[in-house]
Motif scaffolding. Sequence first.
Motif, PDB file in Angstrom:
ATOM      1  N   ALA A 105      21.248  78.138  38.371  1.00 26.40           N
ATOM      2  CA  ALA A 105      22.398  77.323  38.758  1.00 26.40           C
ATOM      3  C   ALA A 105      22.865  76.448  37.594  1.00 26.40           C
ATOM      4  N   ALA A 106      21.891  75.886  36.864  1.00 29.97           N
ATOM      5  CA  ALA A 106      22.252  75.055  35.708  1.00 29.97           C
ATOM      6  C   ALA A 106      22.922  75.881  34.617  1.00 29.97           C
ATOM      7  N   ALA A 107      22.451  77.122  34.406  1.00 28.32           N
ATOM      8  CA  ALA A 107      23.048  77.983  33.383  1.00 28.32           C
ATOM      9  C   ALA A 107      24.478  78.349  33.752  1.00 28.32           C
ATOM     10  N   ILE A 108      24.714  78.595  35.042  1.00 25.99           N
ATOM     11  CA  ILE A 108      26.077  78.890  35.480  1.00 25.99           C
ATOM     12  C   ILE A 108      26.966  77.666  35.305  1.00 25.99           C
ATOM     13  N   SER A 109      26.458  76.501  35.711  1.00 27.22           N
ATOM     14  CA  SER A 109      27.245  75.268  35.591  1.00 27.22           C
ATOM     15  C   SER A 109      27.535  74.920  34.141  1.00 27.22           C
ATOM     16  N   ASN A 110      26.670  75.353  33.244  1.00 24.23           N
ATOM     17  CA  ASN A 110      26.857  75.022  31.830  1.00 24.23           C
ATOM     18  C   ASN A 110      28.083  75.707  31.236  1.00 24.23           C
ATOM     19  N   ARG A 111      28.640  76.682  31.941  1.00 19.40           N
ATOM     20  CA  ARG A 111      29.828  77.375  31.458  1.00 19.40           C
ATOM     21  C   ARG A 111      31.111  76.603  31.763  1.00 19.40           C
ATOM     22  N   PHE A 112      30.994  75.548  32.562  1.00 17.97           N
ATOM     23  CA  PHE A 112      32.173  74.796  32.971  1.00 17.97           C
ATOM     24  C   PHE A 112      32.242  73.472  32.221  1.00 17.97           C
ATOM     25  N   PRO A 113      33.385  72.798  32.281  1.00 16.53           N
ATOM     26  CA  PRO A 113      33.562  71.559  31.502  1.00 16.53           C
ATOM     27  C   PRO A 113      32.584  70.464  31.922  1.00 16.53           C
ATOM     28  N   ARG A 114      32.324  69.577  30.969  1.00 18.87           N
ATOM     29  CA  ARG A 114      31.504  68.394  31.220  1.00 18.87           C
ATOM     30  C   ARG A 114      32.367  67.151  31.009  1.00 18.87           C
ATOM     31  N   PHE A 115      32.155  66.181  31.862  1.00 20.40           N
ATOM     32  CA  PHE A 115      32.908  64.932  31.773  1.00 20.40           C
ATOM     33  C   PHE A 115      31.913  63.786  31.685  1.00 20.40           C
TER      34      PHE A 115
END
Length: 481
Positions: free
Chosen positions: A312-322
């Motif tokens: 899940a963290a690897a998938i989320s890492n593909r999206f923007p960070r704020f």
Amino acid sequence: MVLSGLMQFSSPDCNRLSMTKVMTKLHLRLLPVVAVVFLAACASQQQPPQPPIEPPAEFTRTGQPVVPDSWWTSFDDEQLDSLVTRALEDNLGLRASYQRLRQARAVADRQRAGLFPSLDATAGAERQETDTTNTDTFSAGLSARYEVDLWGRVQSLSEAESLRASATLADYQAAAISLSGEIANTWFQLVEQRAQLALAESQLETNENVLTVIESRFAMGQNNSADVLRQRQLVSASRERLSNIEGEAGVLRHQLAVLLGQSPGQGVLPEDDTLPALPPLPETGVPAELVQRRPDLQQAWRVVQAADRDLAAAISNRFPRFSIEASINSQANDAGDLFDNWLATLAGNLLVPLVDGGERRAEVRRSEAVLGELVQEYGQAVLVAIREVEDALVREQQQRRRLRSLDEQSQLADTTYRQLRNQYLNGAVSYIDVLTALQDRQDLQRTILNTRQQLLTTRVALYRALAGSIESATPMENNEA
């Protein structure tokens, strides 16, 4: 691509513009970008892993007594209870396993810290000297940073480490069960060797008495020299057996001492030479309960869940960070005026991955493969656990039958020896028949002792296969800061 919004304001600005208005302006600047990427958040969610097998409905055999967590108490052996208690407290390998548990918990706490803002304080003093003047400068400030967990990446990483800490706890409990099993098996082997030693001494005495009779008959011309030599050979073999048993008992004492956290040859061990009676067959329950109860299976499943959170963290890492950063700094030439003039900064940063050569996508594929591997390994561990219970049940049933057969053979061998001995003294049979019967009788006596010990070892294997966590195996757990 990095998008950032930055606002700086000094103390007069704060009198005219509140912090709330500043945040509102910053959010309005970033709102279009956040709205575009918000819909992608659903892609980071995936179905939780499912066990790859369905356990059977029941085991082939079961009993009545429920196996306690302290399963060794079922043998009603005070010496064994004392040894296991000492080992759970003093065994160095188990202590090392507990330190691994502390490490895993510390890593989980460290990862969990990412869920909260970080705050740092700075202070400084500087003096510049020239030929004519000395200038002092004092500074102080606070800086804070916080990543807004839009897609749950930070939360997933924190959950993964918490699950690994839970897996390490289960691994520690499994190590405690394994240690208690080693103690029980080593103790039963030592007790058996002591019983074998007593039996060997008794057999040596019997063989020496028979030798006295044979030598007396030879002196009177009623026997030939070959009969005397055969009996002397049997006496010599009996003495050698005594020496071998003493050596094996010494090795077992050393093994037991190390399991207790002591140097071999030091410490006092119980002096018992009577094997305990076999307890009634315990209740095996159903395989589904076994899967939930066994610490090693709990450990394997926690590792699977941790890998799922890593994915899940690897998938989320593909999206923007704020992330949001805020700081307050003040500088003055006099320490008393330090906070009369200060500067506050508030910044929002949005990191949008655009091109990385496929690195993040490859990491997702790798995490998926790791999860798939661990799921299959968990299924294999479940099958092995069920097999261990069934194997122990089959072996115990077979050894019970064997022990009954050996008892019958021993009674027949004892009767045969007595009859042949009387017939030999009356000159009806040759001595070789008596010698063969005597050796068969003594071999059966030794085999019965060994089979009783093997039967106890099989029961230990069954208890270990059914055992749950040993709650008392974490004596330092409540003292953790």
